[in-house]
Write an enzyme that holds these catalytic residues in place. Structure first.
Site, PDB file in Angstrom:
ATOM      1  N   THR A   1      -0.295   4.727   5.113  1.00 31.21           N
ATOM      2  CA  THR A   1      -1.594   4.110   5.297  1.00 31.21           C
ATOM      3  C   THR A   1      -1.645   3.235   6.542  1.00 31.21           C
ATOM      4  O   THR A   1      -2.687   2.698   6.873  1.00 31.21           O
ATOM      5  CB  THR A   1      -1.978   3.255   4.079  1.00 31.21           C
ATOM      6  OG1 THR A   1      -0.829   2.488   3.694  1.00 31.21           O
ATOM      7  CG2 THR A   1      -2.405   4.126   2.930  1.00 31.21           C
ATOM      8  N   GLY A   2      -0.514   3.069   7.208  1.00 28.81           N
ATOM      9  CA  GLY A   2      -0.541   2.345   8.466  1.00 28.81           C
ATOM     10  C   GLY A   2       0.080   0.964   8.424  1.00 28.81           C
ATOM     11  O   GLY A   2      -0.237   0.121   9.262  1.00 28.81           O
TER      12      GLY A   2
ATOM     13  N   HIS B   1      -8.733  30.470 -12.753  1.00 35.05           N
ATOM     14  CA  HIS B   1      -9.018  29.084 -12.345  1.00 35.05           C
ATOM     15  C   HIS B   1     -10.436  28.977 -11.781  1.00 35.05           C
ATOM     16  O   HIS B   1     -11.202  28.089 -12.136  1.00 35.05           O
ATOM     17  CB  HIS B   1      -8.065  28.647 -11.217  1.00 35.05           C
ATOM     18  CG  HIS B   1      -6.668  28.342 -11.650  1.00 35.05           C
ATOM     19  ND1 HIS B   1      -6.374  27.474 -12.659  1.00 35.05           N
ATOM     20  CD2 HIS B   1      -5.469  28.766 -11.170  1.00 35.05           C
ATOM     21  CE1 HIS B   1      -5.045  27.380 -12.792  1.00 35.05           C
ATOM     22  NE2 HIS B   1      -4.479  28.168 -11.896  1.00 35.05           N
TER      23      HIS B   1
ATOM     24  N   GLU C   1      -5.617  33.412 -10.410  1.00 32.85           N
ATOM     25  CA  GLU C   1      -6.467  32.576  -9.554  1.00 32.85           C
ATOM     26  C   GLU C   1      -7.940  32.726  -9.916  1.00 32.85           C
ATOM     27  O   GLU C   1      -8.687  31.744  -9.938  1.00 32.85           O
ATOM     28  CB  GLU C   1      -6.248  32.919  -8.073  1.00 32.85           C
ATOM     29  CG  GLU C   1      -4.855  32.597  -7.547  1.00 32.85           C
ATOM     30  CD  GLU C   1      -4.395  31.182  -7.845  1.00 32.85           C
ATOM     31  OE1 GLU C   1      -5.242  30.259  -7.834  1.00 32.85           O
ATOM     32  OE2 GLU C   1      -3.201  30.994  -8.119  1.00 32.85           O
TER      33      GLU C   1
ATOM     34  N   GLY D   1       0.818  -1.206   0.000  1.00 31.92           N
ATOM     35  CA  GLY D   1       0.000   0.000   0.000  1.00 31.92           C
ATOM     36  C   GLY D   1       0.847   1.250   0.000  1.00 31.92           C
ATOM     37  O   GLY D   1       2.043   1.190   0.292  1.00 31.92           O
ATOM     38  N   PRO D   2       0.219   2.379  -0.314  1.00 25.19           N
ATOM     39  CA  PRO D   2       0.955   3.649  -0.386  1.00 25.19           C
ATOM     40  C   PRO D   2       1.489   4.075   0.986  1.00 25.19           C
ATOM     41  O   PRO D   2       1.028   3.564   2.009  1.00 25.19           O
ATOM     42  CB  PRO D   2      -0.088   4.642  -0.904  1.00 25.19           C
ATOM     43  CG  PRO D   2      -1.403   3.994  -0.727  1.00 25.19           C
ATOM     44  CD  PRO D   2      -1.189   2.528  -0.678  1.00 25.19           C
ATOM     45  N   PRO D   3       2.442   4.978   1.009  1.00 28.67           N
ATOM     46  CA  PRO D   3       3.022   5.432   2.273  1.00 28.67           C
ATOM     47  C   PRO D   3       1.969   6.083   3.172  1.00 28.67           C
ATOM     48  O   PRO D   3       1.049   6.719   2.679  1.00 28.67           O
ATOM     49  CB  PRO D   3       4.054   6.486   1.856  1.00 28.67           C
ATOM     50  CG  PRO D   3       4.185   6.400   0.391  1.00 28.67           C
ATOM     51  CD  PRO D   3       3.031   5.643  -0.154  1.00 28.67           C
TER      52      PRO D   3
ATOM     53  N   THR E   1       3.345   0.056   8.903  1.00 26.97           N
ATOM     54  CA  THR E   1       4.217  -0.131  10.054  1.00 26.97           C
ATOM     55  C   THR E   1       3.395  -0.284  11.326  1.00 26.97           C
ATOM     56  O   THR E   1       3.643  -1.151  12.160  1.00 26.97           O
ATOM     57  CB  THR E   1       5.171   1.075  10.186  1.00 26.97           C
ATOM     58  OG1 THR E   1       5.790   1.301   8.934  1.00 26.97           O
ATOM     59  CG2 THR E   1       6.219   0.824  11.229  1.00 26.97           C
TER      60      THR E   1
HETATM   61  P1  ADP Z   1       3.227   3.338   6.554  1.00 25.60           P
HETATM   62  O1  ADP Z   1       4.137   2.392   7.269  1.00 25.60           O
HETATM   63  O2  ADP Z   1       2.125   2.664   5.813  1.00 25.60           O
HETATM   64  O3  ADP Z   1       3.946   4.318   5.692  1.00 25.60           O
HETATM   65  P2  ADP Z   1       2.752   4.238   9.200  1.00 25.60           P
HETATM   66  O4  ADP Z   1       2.256   2.992   9.825  1.00 25.60           O
HETATM   67  O5  ADP Z   1       4.172   4.561   9.441  1.00 25.60           O
HETATM   68  O6  ADP Z   1       2.474   4.212   7.645  1.00 25.60           O
HETATM   69  O7  ADP Z   1       1.816   5.438   9.644  1.00 25.60           O
HETATM   70  C1  ADP Z   1       2.317   6.614  10.197  1.00 25.60           C
HETATM   71  C2  ADP Z   1       1.411   7.149  11.263  1.00 25.60           C
HETATM   72  O8  ADP Z   1       0.145   7.539  10.717  1.00 25.60           O
HETATM   73  C3  ADP Z   1       1.067   6.133  12.321  1.00 25.60           C
HETATM   74  O9  ADP Z   1       2.012   6.152  13.334  1.00 25.60           O
HETATM   75  C4  ADP Z   1      -0.304   6.590  12.796  1.00 25.60           C
HETATM   76  O10 ADP Z   1      -0.196   7.612  13.762  1.00 25.60           O
HETATM   77  C5  ADP Z   1      -0.915   7.177  11.564  1.00 25.60           C
HETATM   78  N1  ADP Z   1      -1.756   6.191  10.873  1.00 25.60           N
HETATM   79  C6  ADP Z   1      -1.550   5.721   9.615  1.00 25.60           C
HETATM   80  N2  ADP Z   1      -2.506   4.847   9.275  1.00 25.60           N
HETATM   81  C7  ADP Z   1      -3.326   4.751  10.328  1.00 25.60           C
HETATM   82  C8  ADP Z   1      -4.518   3.981  10.571  1.00 25.60           C
HETATM   83  N3  ADP Z   1      -5.028   3.151   9.645  1.00 25.60           N
HETATM   84  N4  ADP Z   1      -5.119   4.117  11.772  1.00 25.60           N
HETATM   85  C9  ADP Z   1      -4.614   4.949  12.698  1.00 25.60           C
HETATM   86  N5  ADP Z   1      -3.500   5.678  12.528  1.00 25.60           N
HETATM   87  C10 ADP Z   1      -2.859   5.599  11.352  1.00 25.60           C
HETATM   88 ZN    ZN Z   2      -2.426  28.223 -11.453  1.00 27.02          ZN
HETATM   89 MG    MG Z   3       6.191   2.682   7.339  1.00 19.34          MG
END
Ligand code: ADP
Ligand code: ZN
Ligand code: MG
Length: 628
Positions: free
Chosen positions: A217-218, A438, A435, A213-215, A220
């Site tokens: 999104t949770g 737009h 602006e 998944g994209p950065p 880690t």
């Molecule tokens: P990834 O590893 O996908 O890039 P992270 O897990 O590092 O994202 O997310 C960074 C922070 O964003 C987390 O520590 C949390 O605070 C918040 N976060 C991201 N996704 C969620 C989620 N699904 N629910 C709650 N908090 C989230």
């Molecule tokens: Zn513009």
């Molecule tokens: Mg991460």
């Protein structure tokens, strides 16, 4: 090399002489204490007085007979961190001392050093002494090494860069908005807690799970939550840390990591950005990267090397599963893939609820409204948003977070920090017309998202901004919507050209044009929306990666390529002419809107539409309200 006094003397003597002159030189210009306290940042005298008035100054040291001061100040913009800054004082500022006394600031004056003093003499000796010891140590070191770069041998071991957390403290409750992923991973927790349940019926416990998944999104967070729920240690390392300058380091890190993990089983190993090591082998530019291949091979070997039920589960994260080496995805390795996507409106609400737990919200704030306003935001964006809002609230000395702070925080997360508005000038007028251009397209074209506000307050890189209320969670987008967007993005440039003439158009439209070209090109090459017919000619927008997609770029002939270019030009040109005409037709309306914008700095969408409605017909735009 053998240590010899002759070499030492030969090298030190010239160094001593040079060093001595430097040392003297350093004394001649600045007082010694100034050097010691070197404060790299400066503050103007005026600002210093301002800080003083606001009781933000903790201590003042005066130098050079009161011409310079080193000031310790508390900066509210930086979490009240204490800063040391240098202030040049005007020659005549006797009232400063009175003021310092009055404000109860502790201050001290330091005399100018006179050179002949004992300190100077001692100082003159310190430099050579340091130098000699330095050289001495250097020689000793190199002569100690038994014929080879012994140091480098232990690199992998001595700098094992994985982290271990005995308890992550994160639970499934802290992760929201990605229910399917959570459900799938709930099973992993059971594997870790009660492996017997599975082994008893002959089930093989999976070794690896790949989170895609994209950065932000949770991913880690989710991996930590699994460890937290199962109550096992969490080992983590980032793929990019495997890849080092020295061949063999990555592989030895993998070995260390797995060894440590086996000693601590059951546990979780988390490998972030696995695409950094796990790209297809032998596919990079320049014939592949030996180091990465070795690391990847080691990883595969380790994964095969332990039995399924040792209680180690490897979780890896990536946003590019397509470039991963097929060997990684084979059964017995990362054979489970779990998608962790950006949340929808319901997910956003849940994530906001999680992060609002420890925040004080004003009664008027509805998390639901925030969730509606933030399509495309990831969990990390939302967490950041609430945090920014809380910071703003504290700075404004309010009791709880109100809608105003939320609004400002959304703007800040999307578009960057607010700057100071320009003073009224030709370029401010030009930006205003840009602006308004737009916003006018956004209001008059039926298929365009409605204007939320137009502002001349700079943010991030932009000098002015037009905000549109995004249609909810980008589902399917029609051809006429795409054309409307192209036209809207061209609105700024078209306004510049109609009002100021061809020679006065500016670089301000650079970003807009990039988007325009991107959209038009995709219409032709990906969505089959041009005269070329329903063909898909490019898989994804062509970023050059080092992985295997390097070779899969053009899937069409030269002649098609030139037809693509002409189709793209045709689409853009058609929209541009229409937009230019729209600007010409509404010249007086634009003048009025620009005057108002310059006066008020920000016009919100409703007011904008009301004014436009006096001059032209404003099409109804049904607000799509997503259900929860
Ligand atoms: P990834 O590893 O996908 O890039 P992270 O897990 O590092 O994202 O997310 C960074 C922070 O964003 C987390 O520590 C949390 O605070 C918040 N976060 C991201 N996704 C969620 C989620 N699904 N629910 C709650 N908090 C989230
Ligand atoms: Zn513009
Ligand atoms: Mg991460």
């Amino acid at each position: 090399m053998k240590f010899s006094w002759r070499v030492l003397v030969l090298w030190t003597l010239p160094a001593l002489v040079i060093g001595f002159f430097f040392w003297q030189g350093a004394f001649a210009n600045t007082p010694a204490d100034m050097g010691k306290n070197a404060a790299s940042t400066r503050m103007t005298y005026g600002r210093f007085l301002e800080y003083l008035d606001n009781d933000r100054v903790a201590m003042v040291d005066l130098y050079e007979g009161g011409r310079t001061a080193i000031v310790e100040a508390v900066d509210p913009d930086l979490d009240n961190r204490v800063q040391r800054v240098r202030v040049d004082l005007p020659a005549n500022a006797p009232e400063l001392i009175t003021k310092l006394k009055e404000k109860n600031v502790s201050f001290d004056a330091h005399p100018v050093r006179n050179d002949g003093a004992i300190w100077g003499l001692l100082g003159n000796l310190v430099f050579p002494i340091l130098l000699i010891t330095g050289l001495f140590l250097l020689f000793r070191r190199s002569s100690n090494l038994p014929g080879g770069p012994g140091q480098a041998m232990n690199f992998g071991k001595s700098r094992a860069r994985f982290q271990m957390e005995a308890k992550t403290g994160v639970m499934f409750d802290d992760v929201a908005g990605i229910e399917e992923a959570k459900e799938e991973l709930g099973e992993v927790v059971t594997f870790l807690k009660q492996p017997e349940k599975f082994t008893a019926v002959g089930a093989r416990i999976p070794k690896g799970v790949l989170l895609v998944g994209p950065p932000g999104t949770g991913k880690t967070l989710l991996a930590k939550a699994i460890a937290g729920e199962a109550g096992v240690p969490f080992f983590s390392i980032s793929g990019s840390e495997f890849v080092e300058m020295f061949v063999g380091v990555g592989a030895s890190r993998v070995r260390d990591l797995f060894k440590k993990a086996k000693d601590n089983a059951p546990c979780i190993i988390f490998i972030d950005e696995i695409d950094a090591v796990g790209r297809q082998r032998g596919a990079g530019i320049g014939g592949g990267n030996d180091e990465r291949e070795q690391t990847l091979n080691q990883l595969l070997t380790e994964m095969d090397g332990f039995e399924g039920n040792t209680g180690i589960i490897i979780i890896a994260a990536t946003n590019r599963p397509d470039v991963l080496d097929a060997a990684l995805l084979r059964p017995g390795r990362f054979d489970r893939q779990v998608i962790v996507d950006a949340p929808d409106i319901k997910g956003r609400l849940e994530i906001l609820e999680v992060h609002a737990r420890n925040k004080k919200l004003d009664k008027g704030v509805s998390l639901e409204a925030i969730a509606r306003r933030t399509p495309g935001f990831t969990g990390a964006d939302l967490a950041n948003l609430l945090n920014e809002a809380a910071i703003l609230t504290a700075r404004r000395r309010k009791e709880g977070i109100t809608l105003a702070e939320i609004d400002d925080a959304v703007d800040r997360v999307v578009a960057g920090m607010e700057g100071t508005p320009l003073v009224d000038s030709k370029s401010k007028r030009l930006i205003a017309y840009h602006e308004v251009g737009h916003a006018l397209v956004g209001t008059l074209v039926k298929d365009h998202d409605p204007v939320q506000k137009v502002t001349l307050i700079p943010r991030g890189q932009a000098q002015g901004l037009t905000w549109f209320t995004p249609s909810e969670d980008q589902g399917l987008i029609s051809r006429s919507q795409l054309k409307a967007r192209i036209s809207g993005a061209l609105g700024g440039r078209a306004a510049e050209e109609v009002i100021f003439g061809r020679d006065e158009i500016t670089t301000g439209a650079g970003n807009d044009l990039q988007q325009v070209t991107g959209m038009a090109r995709q219409m032709v090459t990906r969505f089959g929306m041009s005269d070329l017919g329903p063909l898909s000619l490019e898989s994804q927008q062509g970023e050059v990666f080092l992985g295997r997609d390097w070779t899969t770029r053009s899937e069409y002939s030269e002649s098609i390529a030139s037809r693509i270019d002409s189709q793209v030009r045709e689409i853009v040109e058609e929209q541009y002419q229409a937009t230019l005409q729209m600007m010409r037709d509404h010249r007086s309306l634009m003048d009025r809107l620009v005057d108002l914008l310059i006066e008020k700095e920000t016009i919100d969408g409703d007011e904008f539409r009301q004014i436009v409605a006096e001059y032209a017909e404003v099409p109804e735009k049904p607000q799509y309200v997503p259900s929860l």
